[in-house]
Write a protein that holds these residues in place. Structure first.
Motif, PDB file in Angstrom:
ATOM      1  N   MET B 214       0.771  -1.324   0.050  1.00 15.93           N
ATOM      2  CA  MET B 214       0.052   0.009   0.004  1.00 15.93           C
ATOM      3  C   MET B 214       1.094   1.316  -0.100  1.00 15.93           C
ATOM      4  O   MET B 214       0.651   2.066  -0.566  1.00 15.93           O
ATOM      5  CB  MET B 214      -1.244  -0.050   1.455  1.00 15.93           C
ATOM      6  CG  MET B 214      -1.950  -0.993   1.139  1.00 15.93           C
ATOM      7  SD  MET B 214      -2.756  -1.464   2.803  1.00 15.93           S
ATOM      8  CE  MET B 214      -4.019  -0.104   3.016  1.00 15.93           C
ATOM      9  N   MET B 218       0.791   3.609  -3.345  1.00 13.88           N
ATOM     10  CA  MET B 218       0.145   5.154  -3.129  1.00 13.88           C
ATOM     11  C   MET B 218       0.122   5.377  -1.622  1.00 13.88           C
ATOM     12  O   MET B 218      -0.918   4.984  -0.791  1.00 13.88           O
ATOM     13  CB  MET B 218      -1.457   4.900  -3.662  1.00 13.88           C
ATOM     14  CG  MET B 218      -2.339   6.199  -3.685  1.00 13.88           C
ATOM     15  SD  MET B 218      -1.814   7.130  -4.859  1.00 13.88           S
ATOM     16  CE  MET B 218      -2.465   6.435  -6.513  1.00 13.88           C
ATOM     17  N   ILE B 220      -0.350   8.166   0.150  1.00 12.11           N
ATOM     18  CA  ILE B 220      -1.361   8.997   0.686  1.00 12.11           C
ATOM     19  C   ILE B 220      -2.467   8.168   1.135  1.00 12.11           C
ATOM     20  O   ILE B 220      -3.158   8.173   2.083  1.00 12.11           O
ATOM     21  CB  ILE B 220      -1.687  10.145  -0.307  1.00 12.11           C
ATOM     22  CG1 ILE B 220      -0.294  11.199  -0.398  1.00 12.11           C
ATOM     23  CG2 ILE B 220      -3.120  10.687   0.187  1.00 12.11           C
ATOM     24  CD1 ILE B 220      -0.502  11.881  -1.522  1.00 12.11           C
ATOM     25  N   ALA B 221      -3.062   7.148   0.039  1.00 11.02           N
ATOM     26  CA  ALA B 221      -4.353   6.389   0.389  1.00 11.02           C
ATOM     27  C   ALA B 221      -3.886   5.431   1.371  1.00 11.02           C
ATOM     28  O   ALA B 221      -4.770   5.248   2.148  1.00 11.02           O
ATOM     29  CB  ALA B 221      -4.540   5.627  -0.867  1.00 11.02           C
ATOM     30  N   ALA B 222      -2.718   4.968   1.449  1.00 12.44           N
ATOM     31  CA  ALA B 222      -2.239   3.967   2.524  1.00 12.44           C
ATOM     32  C   ALA B 222      -2.627   4.672   3.866  1.00 12.44           C
ATOM     33  O   ALA B 222      -3.443   4.054   4.576  1.00 12.44           O
ATOM     34  CB  ALA B 222      -1.027   3.415   2.324  1.00 12.44           C
ATOM     35  N   GLU B 223      -2.058   5.787   3.910  1.00 16.38           N
ATOM     36  CA  GLU B 223      -2.397   6.383   5.412  1.00 16.38           C
ATOM     37  C   GLU B 223      -3.940   6.832   5.716  1.00 16.38           C
ATOM     38  O   GLU B 223      -4.216   6.682   6.725  1.00 16.38           O
ATOM     39  CB  GLU B 223      -1.453   7.798   5.233  1.00 16.38           C
ATOM     40  CG  GLU B 223      -1.265   8.079   6.689  1.00 16.38           C
ATOM     41  CD  GLU B 223      -0.283   9.579   6.755  1.00 16.38           C
ATOM     42  OE1 GLU B 223      -0.217  10.087   7.731  1.00 16.38           O
ATOM     43  OE2 GLU B 223       0.307   9.824   5.703  1.00 16.38           O
ATOM     44  N   LEU B 224      -4.540   7.192   4.581  1.00 22.80           N
ATOM     45  CA  LEU B 224      -6.011   7.352   4.690  1.00 22.80           C
ATOM     46  C   LEU B 224      -6.733   6.034   5.153  1.00 22.80           C
ATOM     47  O   LEU B 224      -7.954   6.083   5.589  1.00 22.80           O
ATOM     48  CB  LEU B 224      -6.614   8.169   3.572  1.00 22.80           C
ATOM     49  CG  LEU B 224      -5.933   9.422   3.319  1.00 22.80           C
ATOM     50  CD1 LEU B 224      -6.633  10.164   2.136  1.00 22.80           C
ATOM     51  CD2 LEU B 224      -6.412  10.590   4.517  1.00 22.80           C
ATOM     52  N   MET B 225      -6.257   5.086   4.765  1.00 19.44           N
ATOM     53  CA  MET B 225      -6.695   3.543   5.132  1.00 19.44           C
ATOM     54  C   MET B 225      -6.276   3.103   6.368  1.00 19.44           C
ATOM     55  O   MET B 225      -6.847   2.131   6.914  1.00 19.44           O
ATOM     56  CB  MET B 225      -6.586   2.456   4.122  1.00 19.44           C
ATOM     57  CG  MET B 225      -6.695   2.915   2.723  1.00 19.44           C
ATOM     58  SD  MET B 225      -8.189   3.178   2.161  1.00 19.44           S
ATOM     59  CE  MET B 225      -9.291   2.336   2.978  1.00 19.44           C
ATOM     60  N   GLY B 226      -5.528   3.873   7.145  1.00 16.62           N
ATOM     61  CA  GLY B 226      -5.036   3.394   8.303  1.00 16.62           C
ATOM     62  C   GLY B 226      -3.660   2.964   8.656  1.00 16.62           C
ATOM     63  O   GLY B 226      -3.214   2.411   9.684  1.00 16.62           O
ATOM     64  N   VAL B 227      -3.203   3.093   7.562  1.00 17.10           N
ATOM     65  CA  VAL B 227      -1.781   2.374   7.620  1.00 17.10           C
ATOM     66  C   VAL B 227      -0.718   3.291   8.147  1.00 17.10           C
ATOM     67  O   VAL B 227      -0.778   4.504   7.846  1.00 17.10           O
ATOM     68  CB  VAL B 227      -0.895   2.008   6.271  1.00 17.10           C
ATOM     69  CG1 VAL B 227       0.745   1.716   6.392  1.00 17.10           C
ATOM     70  CG2 VAL B 227      -1.643   0.717   5.789  1.00 17.10           C
ATOM     71  N   ARG B 228       0.335   3.245   9.477  1.00 20.46           N
ATOM     72  CA  ARG B 228       1.006   4.118   9.774  1.00 20.46           C
ATOM     73  C   ARG B 228       2.323   4.189   9.178  1.00 20.46           C
ATOM     74  O   ARG B 228       2.903   3.171   9.080  1.00 20.46           O
ATOM     75  CB  ARG B 228       1.434   3.842  11.210  1.00 20.46           C
ATOM     76  CG  ARG B 228       0.122   4.330  12.005  1.00 20.46           C
ATOM     77  CD  ARG B 228       0.496   3.402  13.762  1.00 20.46           C
ATOM     78  NE  ARG B 228      -0.740   3.554  14.319  1.00 20.46           N
ATOM     79  CZ  ARG B 228      -0.969   4.469  15.440  1.00 20.46           C
ATOM     80  NH1 ARG B 228       0.158   5.124  15.639  1.00 20.46           N
ATOM     81  NH2 ARG B 228      -2.026   4.569  16.033  1.00 20.46           N
ATOM     82  N   PRO B 229       2.576   5.355   8.313  1.00 19.59           N
ATOM     83  CA  PRO B 229       3.984   5.140   7.635  1.00 19.59           C
ATOM     84  C   PRO B 229       5.262   4.760   8.392  1.00 19.59           C
ATOM     85  O   PRO B 229       5.904   4.010   7.906  1.00 19.59           O
ATOM     86  CB  PRO B 229       4.206   6.490   6.968  1.00 19.59           C
ATOM     87  CG  PRO B 229       2.568   6.947   7.129  1.00 19.59           C
ATOM     88  CD  PRO B 229       2.157   6.452   8.329  1.00 19.59           C
TER      89      PRO B 229
END
Ligand SMILES: Nc1ncnc2c1ncn2[C@@H]1O[C@H](COP(=O)(O)OP(=O)(O)OP(=O)(O)O)[C@@H](O)[C@H]1O
Ligand SMILES: [Mg+2]
Lengths: 273, 358
Positions: B214, B218, B220-229
Motif C-alpha cells: 500500500m 499510493m 497517501i491512500a495507504a495512510e488514509l486507510m489507516g496504515v502508519r507510515p
C-alpha cells in the motif's frame, strides 16, 4: 485492547441518534501560502444523512474533505467528530475513528489485485502480530479468512465478482471507481467521504453508482458526504446540500432550497463578485 | 496443455488463499526441493556446489531482502552490501564472544543486528523519497564501510583487517571453516534460504506485506486507510536488513571463509540491485531467477568457449559479461520492469490457454 477501541467507537456512535450531529466543522480557514482554499466555513453532517458538497471548480470541496480526514490542517477553526473536538490529527487516526473516503482522481493500489485492494481497506481491523504473520497458519490465516469473507460480501454487493483477481491498474475507469468504493466500504466507516464518485462515468454507470450509494446509506446506515458536479444526481441522492464558491460557503439547505438560491445560481453562471 | 487450473475448483477460502493454489505448481515446487536437497548433494561436484549453488543461494537471500524493501515497499536502497556486512561482522563477533552457541543460531541472531541498523538508517525514509532516499542509503553504505575498517574491534584487531571463520560443527558434522565439506555447507545454506523464502512469502501475503505494498503503490491512500507510515516503512527496512544480514553472515561463514570490507562494498549493493531488477521487482521467484542469471551467466561465459575449444582470454570474457548484463538491465528497465519473473508468468499464462488461445 483493539477490541476495546472498537467497542468504544461502536458505543460512541450508538450514543448519537439518527439525525443528530455527527461531524461539526466550525469557522474553518485553510490557505496554502497566499492561496486561500477555504475561508471561514462552518457546517454539520448529521448521522444517517447523505450530505452533498457542491460548487464550481476550485471552490475548495476536495480541500474540505482533506481537512475532515486530517490530511490538511486548517490554520483556523475546529472540527468535532462524534462529539469529540480534535486538534491536528494524522489521517490514520481519522481512519481509526471511522472516517473513510474515495478520491477524485482514483487512488487505488495499482500493483495489487481487486481483492487485495479491498482487503487493504480492512487493515485497521486486522491485528494478528508479526509472529503469527510469519507462519500464515493458525490465527493469522483464520483472521485472513474471516476478513476475506467480509470482502467477498462487499464484492458481491458491488457486483464486481468477475474482476476479483484482476490487477486494478488495467481496469476501466468506471470499475476502478467501484473498487475504490469497495475499499472504502471494507473499512466499515461511520462517515464515508466520496469525492466525485461518478466523474467520467456514462449514464448507466452513474445509475449503478447512485444505487450503491443509496443502498450503503440505507442498509448499513452509513453517513455519507458526497461531492458531485451532476446536479441531477445531487437532487436525487442528497438530504442536504452545502454550496461552496471561492472557498466560501454560499448556501446550505435542502436540495430544492439550494437550487432556488440566487447566490447559487449566480455562482454557477459565473456572475462577477 | 498439462498446466491447467481447469477442474481445480476451490470450495473454500482457505484453499484459495494457499500460496500455490494450482496443483501443478505445488508438484513443481516439490520436484525442485527434491533436486536441491537430494540430487545436487549426490551428483553435484565440488565446483558446482561451491562456486555456483552456494553463492547463488546466498545472493538469492540478499535479493529477497532488497526486494522486500524496493520491490514490495517501494524504497530504493544502495546500502545492501553494508547491511550484509553488518550481519557478517556481527556473526563474527558473536562467534568470538559466545564460542559455544550453535552457529546457525548466531547466523540468525546476526540478522537481528542488521535489522536494527537497517531500521535506524530507514528513519530518513519517513521524510524523504526517491532519489534523496537513495543518497541517504548510499551514505549509510559508506559510513558502515568506514566502520568496518576503522573499528578494529570488529575484526578482533586482526593485522590483515579480515575476519576469518572459525571451525564449527553441528551434530558432529563440520559446517564452517576450511575443513567443512561443500556439501555440508550447501545443505545448511539451502535449508536457511528455503525456510526464509517461505517466511518472506507468508509475510508478504499477509497484513504486513499488504501494508508495505500500500505504501509502495499510493502512500497517501495507504495512510488514509489507516496504515502508519512509520511502522510500515521501518518494519520493511528491518525485515529487509534482517535478510541481508543473514545473507552476509552466510556469505562469509559458509562460502568465503574469510572476508574484508571489499566483500560488502557498493559494488555488492549494485550486484544485488541488478539481481532484483532483472529477476523482477516485487517477486520472490524473480529473486531466484535474477541471482541465478547474474551469478551463473559469467561462469557460463567463462566455461562455454573452452567447451567449444575456443580460447578467449579472461579480460574479454569479463567485458562480454559486463556488456550483456548492462544491456539486459537496460532492456528490462524499458521493456519489462517486472523482470524475468513476469516473462515466466506470461509464459505460464500462455501455457494455461494453449493450444486454444481464444
Ligand atoms: N496542496 C495544495 N497546494 C496548493 N494549493 C492547493 C492545494 N490543494 C488545493 N489547492 C487550491 O485550493 C483551491 C481549492 O481546491 P480544491 O481542490 O479543494 O477544489 P475543488 O472544489 O475540489 O475543485 P474541483 O471541482 O476542480 O475538484 C484551488 O485554488 C487549489 O488550487
Ligand atoms: Mg476536487
Amino acid at each position: 485492547m483493539n477490541a476495546h477501541v472498537n467497542q468504544n467507537s461502536v458505543s460512541a456512535i450508538d450514543n448519537i441518534a439518527k439525525g443528530d450531529v455527527l461531524l461539526q466543522v466550525d469557522n474553518i480557514s485553510l490557505s496554502f501560502g497566499g492561496v486561500k482554499a477555504i475561508t471561514d466555513i462552518s457546517f454539520d453532517i448529521r448521522k444517517g444523512e447523505i450530505r452533498a458538497i457542491i460548487g464550481p471548480n476550485g471552490a475548495g470541496k476536495t480541500s474540505m474533505l482533506n481537512v475532515i480526514n486530517g490530511f490538511y490542517h486548517p490554520q483556523e477553526g475546529t472540527i468535532s467528530f462524534m462529539g469529540q473536538q480534535r486538534t491536528k490529527m494524522r489521517p490514520y487516526v481519522a481512519a481509526s475513528q471511522g472516517i473513510s473516503r474515495t478520491f477524485q482522481n482514483v487512488a487505488l493500489f495499482s500493483g495489487m489485485s481487486t481483492l487485495d485492494n479491498i482487503m487493504a481497506g480492512r487493515c485497521l481491523k486486522m491485528h494478528k502480530s508479526f509472529f503469527w504473520q510469519i507462519f500464515r497458519h493458525g490465527p493469522a490465516l483464520d483472521e485472513e479468512i474471516e476478513h476475506r469473507k467480509v470482502v467477498e460480501d462487499i464484492i458481491e454487493f458491488l457486483e464486481i465478482e468477475h474482476i476479483r483477481k484482476d490487477p486494478v491498474g488495467a481496469l476501466p475507469y468506471g470499475l476502478q471507481k467501484r473498487v475504490e468504493l469497495a475499499r472504502a466500504l471494507a473499512a466499515e466507516p461511520i462517515l464515508l467521504l466520496l469525492d466525485e464518485p461518478m466523474a467520467g462515468m456514462n449514464l448507466e454507470e452513474k445509475e449503478d453508482m447512485s444505487r450503491f450509494i443509496i443502498e450503503v446509506n440505507e442498509q448499513f446506515g452509513t453517513t455519507i458526504a458526497l461531492i458531485e458536479h451532476d446536479m441531477g444526481v445531487v437532487m436525487d441522492l442528497a438530504d442536504r446540500v452545502v454550496v461552496l464558491d471561492y472557498g466560501k460557503k454560499i448556501a446550505d439547505g435542502k436540495p430544492a432550497e439550494v437550487q432556488a438560491d440566487q447566490n447559487v445560481i449566480d455562482a454557477y453562471l459565473g456572475v462577477a463578485h | 496443455m498439462f498446466y491447467r487450473e481447469a477442474g481445480q475448483y476451490k470450495t473454500n477460502y482457505k484453499d484459495d488463499l494457499a500460496t500455490f493454489p494450482i496443483l501443478q505448481d505445488r508438484i513443481a515446487i516439490g520436484i525442485y526441493l527434491v533436486i536441491a536437497f537430494v540430487a545436487i548433494p549426490i551428483f553435484g561436484n565440488d565446483f558446482f556446489i561451491n562456486s555456483m549453488m552456494i553463492p547463488f543461494l546466498i545472493f538469492t537471500l540478499a535479493a529477497i531482502g532488497l526486494n522486500i524493501l524496493t520491490g514490495y515497499t517501494g524504497q530504493l536502497s544502495l546500502g545492501t552490501g553494508a547491511f550484509m556486512g553488518v550481519g557478517a561482522y556481527a556473526c563474527y563477533k558473536m562467534t568470538t564472544i559466545f564460542p559455544d552457541i550453535n552457529i546457525i543460531i548466531l547466523v540468525v541472531l546476526s540478522g537481528v543486528f542488521s535489522a536494527g541498523i537497517g531500521a535506524i538508517f530507514g528513519l530518513p525514509s519517513l521524510r524523504i523519497k526517491g532519489f534523496y532516499l537513495v543518497v541517504t542509503t548510499l551514505a549509510a553504505q559508506f559510513f558502515l564501510e568506514w566502520c568496518f575498517i576503522r573499528i578494529p574491534w570488529l575484526y578482533n584487531y586482526n593485522i590483515s583487517g579480515a575476519i576469518e571463520v572459525p571451525q564449527r560443527e553441528i551434530m558432529g558434522v563440520i559446517i564452517t571453516g576450511a575443513s567443512a565439506s561443500p556439501t555440508a555447507r550447501y545443505l545448511v545454506v539451502l535449508s536457511v534460504v528455503v525456510v526464509m523464502t517461505w517466511i518472506a512469502s507468508n509475510i508478504i501475503q499477509g497484513r504486513i506485506g499488504r501494508s508495505w505494498m500500500m505504501i509502495r503503490d499510493m502512500d497517501i491512500a495507504a495512510e488514509l486507510m489507516g496504515v502508519r507510515p512509520l511502522q510500515a516503512k521501518l518494519s520493511a527496512f528491518a525485515v529487509s536488513s534482517f535478510y541481508c544480514g543473514v545473507a552476509g553472515a552466510m556469505m562469509v561463514f559458509f562460502w568465503l571463509g574469510a572476508a574484508e570490507v571489499e566483500s560488502f562494498d557498493v559494488n555488492q549493493s549494485f550486484r544485488i540491485l541488478f539481481m532484483v531488477v532483472l529477476g523482477g521487482l516485487g517477486s520472490l521467484v524473480g529473486c531466484y531467477m535474477g541471482a541465478a542469471f547474474i551469478w551463473m551467466l559469467p561462469i557460463m561465459i567463462t566455461i562455454a568457449p573452452s567447451i567449444f575449444g575456443l580460447d578467449i582470454n579472461a579480460a574479454t570474457v569479463e567485458h562480454i559479461n559486463f556488456m550483456m548484463i548492462g544491456g539486459l538491465i537496460i532492456f528490462f528497465l524499458i521493456m519489462e520492469p517486472h523482470g524475468l519473473a513476469r516473462l515466466w508468468s506470461l509464459a505460464k499464462q500462455k501455457l494455461r490457454v494453449w493450444p486454444f488461445p481464444y
